[in-house]
Design a protein around this motif. Structure first.
Motif, PDB file in Angstrom:
ATOM      1  N   GLY A   5       9.377   3.248  11.226  1.00  0.00           N
ATOM      2  CA  GLY A   5       9.285   4.794  10.966  1.00  0.00           C
ATOM      3  C   GLY A   5       8.503   5.218   9.555  1.00  0.00           C
ATOM      4  O   GLY A   5       8.347   6.203   9.454  1.00  0.00           O
ATOM      5  N   LEU A   6       8.526   4.034   8.563  1.00  0.00           N
ATOM      6  CA  LEU A   6       7.907   4.632   7.165  1.00  0.00           C
ATOM      7  C   LEU A   6       6.702   3.708   6.927  1.00  0.00           C
ATOM      8  O   LEU A   6       6.019   3.775   5.841  1.00  0.00           O
ATOM      9  CB  LEU A   6       9.044   4.423   6.393  1.00  0.00           C
ATOM     10  CG  LEU A   6      10.074   5.360   6.217  1.00  0.00           C
ATOM     11  CD1 LEU A   6      11.212   4.951   5.363  1.00  0.00           C
ATOM     12  CD2 LEU A   6       9.813   6.830   6.195  1.00  0.00           C
ATOM     13  N   GLY A   7       6.091   2.985   7.933  1.00  0.00           N
ATOM     14  CA  GLY A   7       4.871   2.328   7.754  1.00  0.00           C
ATOM     15  C   GLY A   7       5.134   0.974   6.710  1.00  0.00           C
ATOM     16  O   GLY A   7       3.798   0.710   6.290  1.00  0.00           O
ATOM     17  N   MET A   8       6.174   0.580   6.439  1.00  0.00           N
ATOM     18  CA  MET A   8       6.118  -0.785   5.523  1.00  0.00           C
ATOM     19  C   MET A   8       6.122  -2.075   6.282  1.00  0.00           C
ATOM     20  O   MET A   8       6.447  -2.072   7.519  1.00  0.00           O
ATOM     21  CB  MET A   8       7.287  -0.500   4.593  1.00  0.00           C
ATOM     22  CG  MET A   8       7.758   0.804   3.957  1.00  0.00           C
ATOM     23  SD  MET A   8       8.736   1.007   2.621  1.00  0.00           S
ATOM     24  CE  MET A   8       7.573   0.286   1.291  1.00  0.00           C
ATOM     25  N   THR A   9       5.596  -3.179   5.577  1.00  0.00           N
ATOM     26  CA  THR A   9       5.875  -4.564   6.037  1.00  0.00           C
ATOM     27  C   THR A   9       6.680  -5.250   5.005  1.00  0.00           C
ATOM     28  O   THR A   9       6.867  -4.995   3.940  1.00  0.00           O
ATOM     29  CB  THR A   9       4.419  -4.911   5.981  1.00  0.00           C
ATOM     30  OG1 THR A   9       3.964  -4.803   4.553  1.00  0.00           O
ATOM     31  CG2 THR A   9       3.524  -4.210   6.854  1.00  0.00           C
ATOM     32  N   GLY A  28      -0.855  -0.224   2.564  1.00  0.00           N
ATOM     33  CA  GLY A  28      -1.902  -0.617   1.711  1.00  0.00           C
ATOM     34  C   GLY A  28      -1.753  -1.092   0.444  1.00  0.00           C
ATOM     35  O   GLY A  28      -2.481  -1.173  -0.195  1.00  0.00           O
ATOM     36  N   LYS A  29      -0.457  -1.597   0.301  1.00  0.00           N
ATOM     37  CA  LYS A  29      -0.104  -2.391  -0.952  1.00  0.00           C
ATOM     38  C   LYS A  29      -0.318  -1.438  -2.001  1.00  0.00           C
ATOM     39  O   LYS A  29      -0.130  -1.966  -3.263  1.00  0.00           O
ATOM     40  CB  LYS A  29      -0.861  -3.448  -1.190  1.00  0.00           C
ATOM     41  CG  LYS A  29      -0.640  -4.747  -0.007  1.00  0.00           C
ATOM     42  CD  LYS A  29      -1.320  -5.850  -0.506  1.00  0.00           C
ATOM     43  CE  LYS A  29      -1.443  -6.774   0.811  1.00  0.00           C
ATOM     44  NZ  LYS A  29      -0.180  -7.038   1.471  1.00  0.00           N
ATOM     45  N   ARG A  30       0.045  -0.252  -1.750  1.00  0.00           N
ATOM     46  CA  ARG A  30      -0.203   1.030  -2.962  1.00  0.00           C
ATOM     47  C   ARG A  30       1.309   1.219  -3.422  1.00  0.00           C
ATOM     48  O   ARG A  30       2.246   1.228  -2.374  1.00  0.00           O
ATOM     49  CB  ARG A  30      -0.982   2.102  -2.351  1.00  0.00           C
ATOM     50  CG  ARG A  30      -1.245   3.074  -3.574  1.00  0.00           C
ATOM     51  CD  ARG A  30      -2.107   4.326  -2.962  1.00  0.00           C
ATOM     52  NE  ARG A  30      -2.244   5.347  -3.792  1.00  0.00           N
ATOM     53  CZ  ARG A  30      -2.772   6.643  -3.386  1.00  0.00           C
ATOM     54  NH1 ARG A  30      -3.273   6.826  -2.391  1.00  0.00           N
ATOM     55  NH2 ARG A  30      -3.138   7.560  -4.526  1.00  0.00           N
ATOM     56  N   GLY A  31       1.554   1.638  -4.550  1.00  0.00           N
ATOM     57  CA  GLY A  31       2.916   1.941  -4.835  1.00  0.00           C
ATOM     58  C   GLY A  31       3.798   0.671  -5.177  1.00  0.00           C
ATOM     59  O   GLY A  31       3.314  -0.266  -5.560  1.00  0.00           O
ATOM     60  N   SER A  32       4.901   1.150  -5.461  1.00  0.00           N
ATOM     61  CA  SER A  32       5.958   0.128  -5.847  1.00  0.00           C
ATOM     62  C   SER A  32       6.699  -0.532  -4.556  1.00  0.00           C
ATOM     63  O   SER A  32       6.479   0.151  -3.394  1.00  0.00           O
ATOM     64  CB  SER A  32       7.021   0.787  -6.362  1.00  0.00           C
ATOM     65  OG  SER A  32       6.771   0.792  -7.669  1.00  0.00           O
ATOM     66  N   LEU A  33       7.514  -1.583  -4.628  1.00  0.00           N
ATOM     67  CA  LEU A  33       7.919  -2.207  -3.459  1.00  0.00           C
ATOM     68  C   LEU A  33       9.339  -1.274  -3.314  1.00  0.00           C
ATOM     69  O   LEU A  33       9.758  -0.636  -4.552  1.00  0.00           O
ATOM     70  CB  LEU A  33       8.193  -3.716  -3.741  1.00  0.00           C
ATOM     71  CG  LEU A  33       7.003  -4.522  -4.027  1.00  0.00           C
ATOM     72  CD1 LEU A  33       7.473  -5.841  -4.740  1.00  0.00           C
ATOM     73  CD2 LEU A  33       6.285  -4.588  -3.150  1.00  0.00           C
ATOM     74  N   TRP A 113       2.308   5.545   1.802  1.00  0.00           N
ATOM     75  CA  TRP A 113       2.626   4.888   0.733  1.00  0.00           C
ATOM     76  C   TRP A 113       3.992   5.397  -0.064  1.00  0.00           C
ATOM     77  O   TRP A 113       4.179   6.550  -0.208  1.00  0.00           O
ATOM     78  CB  TRP A 113       1.450   4.533  -0.330  1.00  0.00           C
ATOM     79  CG  TRP A 113       0.803   5.613  -0.779  1.00  0.00           C
ATOM     80  CD1 TRP A 113       0.112   6.608  -0.279  1.00  0.00           C
ATOM     81  CD2 TRP A 113       1.094   6.130  -2.290  1.00  0.00           C
ATOM     82  NE1 TRP A 113      -0.099   7.565  -1.126  1.00  0.00           N
ATOM     83  CE2 TRP A 113       0.412   7.373  -2.579  1.00  0.00           C
ATOM     84  CE3 TRP A 113       1.855   5.475  -3.559  1.00  0.00           C
ATOM     85  CZ2 TRP A 113       0.238   7.939  -3.668  1.00  0.00           C
ATOM     86  CZ3 TRP A 113       1.586   6.177  -4.526  1.00  0.00           C
ATOM     87  CH2 TRP A 113       0.853   7.316  -4.780  1.00  0.00           C
ATOM     88  N   PHE A 114       4.765   4.322  -0.628  1.00  0.00           N
ATOM     89  CA  PHE A 114       5.855   4.926  -1.375  1.00  0.00           C
ATOM     90  C   PHE A 114       5.399   5.083  -2.582  1.00  0.00           C
ATOM     91  O   PHE A 114       5.062   4.307  -3.666  1.00  0.00           O
ATOM     92  CB  PHE A 114       6.813   3.599  -1.336  1.00  0.00           C
ATOM     93  CG  PHE A 114       8.121   3.851  -2.384  1.00  0.00           C
ATOM     94  CD1 PHE A 114       9.012   4.746  -1.973  1.00  0.00           C
ATOM     95  CD2 PHE A 114       8.145   2.860  -3.173  1.00  0.00           C
ATOM     96  CE1 PHE A 114       9.898   4.971  -2.982  1.00  0.00           C
ATOM     97  CE2 PHE A 114       9.284   3.037  -4.020  1.00  0.00           C
ATOM     98  CZ  PHE A 114      10.369   3.931  -3.720  1.00  0.00           C
TER      99      PHE A 114
END
Length: 241
Positions: A5-9, A28-33, A113-114
């Motif tokens: 739902g939020l597009g994370m891996t 896209g590995k952008r922003g924080s974890l 991205w987060f």
């Protein structure tokens, strides 16, 4: 939900002394974890009255909201232009544990991205003084949301923004029973912890090896509301092998 739902891996899974953690990152590995934590020590925690939020920046807020709802999330405010923030499209949802999910339109985003993590604070001015004046975060914006909350948006070095939020809508908030943590990287983690101690806040653990993180040095402190600060050596301060 965070994957579909939020597009994370999923990046990593850790077993800590009192919890299991799943570390998620944006496509896209952008922003924080984002670290999802399930506590295993039998201590009851307030996971349904969370006063903070997670902000995701997306190109198509309406489609993102639909995907979030389809995956099991709950949309509470459909995305719409907000005049108070320059007609940026913003919507809100809730995950299964009632965490607030903010959906923000961003025409430059190629992948969702987060972009910001908001924590509830009981005293906004004092929290701003601690995080900005004492710990060195840069104040980017003060943003009052009429009838909802006031917030400071703070920036560190890289990663996502830190948002300090104080709710003004009259809904009871328990800012001191919030099972979240902030992982903060510092070039001088020992000095960072000393700064926290000098400011009169609580340091729970000086820098020491953590077997669950391959013996990485980790320290712990808390802000005035009890939010856990997990202090690490910043990646840009580590020597390449």
């Amino acid at each position: 939900l965070y994957r579909d739902g939020l597009g994370m891996t999923e990046r990593q899974r850790l077993t800590r002394d009192n919890r299991i953690e799943v570390v998620m990152e944006s496509a896209g590995k952008r922003g924080s974890l984002v670290v999802l934590m399930q506590f295993t020590d039998g201590v009851g925690r307030n996971v349904q009255q969370n006063p903070g939020k997670l902000a995701f920046y997306v190109k198509d807020p309406a489609a993102f909201a639909t995907a979030f709802a389809t995956a099991g999330g709950r949309i509470v405010v459909p995305p719409a232009p907000q005049p108070s923030v320059g007609n940026v499209v913003v919507g809100f949802g809730r995950d299964q544990d009632n965490n607030l999910i903010e959906i923000v339109g961003d025409n430059t985003a190629t992948e969702s991205w987060f972009g910001a993590f908001g924590i509830g604070v009981s005293d906004l001015a004092s929290a701003k003084a601690f995080y900005a004046d004492t710990l060195g975060f840069k104040v980017s914006l003060f943003l009052p949301i009429p009838g909802q909350y006031n917030e400071y948006i703070l920036l560190g070095y890289g990663g996502s923004a830190l948002v300090l939020m104080n709710w003004t809508n009259g809904t009871p908030r328990n800012y001191t029973d919030n099972p979240v943590k902030l992982e903060i990287g510092s070039l001088s983690p020992e000095g960072f912890l000393q700064t926290i101690d000098d400011a009169g806040q609580r340091v729970d653990q000086q820098m020491s090896e953590d077997p669950s993180r391959n013996d990485e040095l980790v320290g712990y402190a808390r802000d005035a509301d009890g939010t856990v600060l997990e202090v690490l050596l910043a990646p840009w301060g580590q020597t390449a092998p």
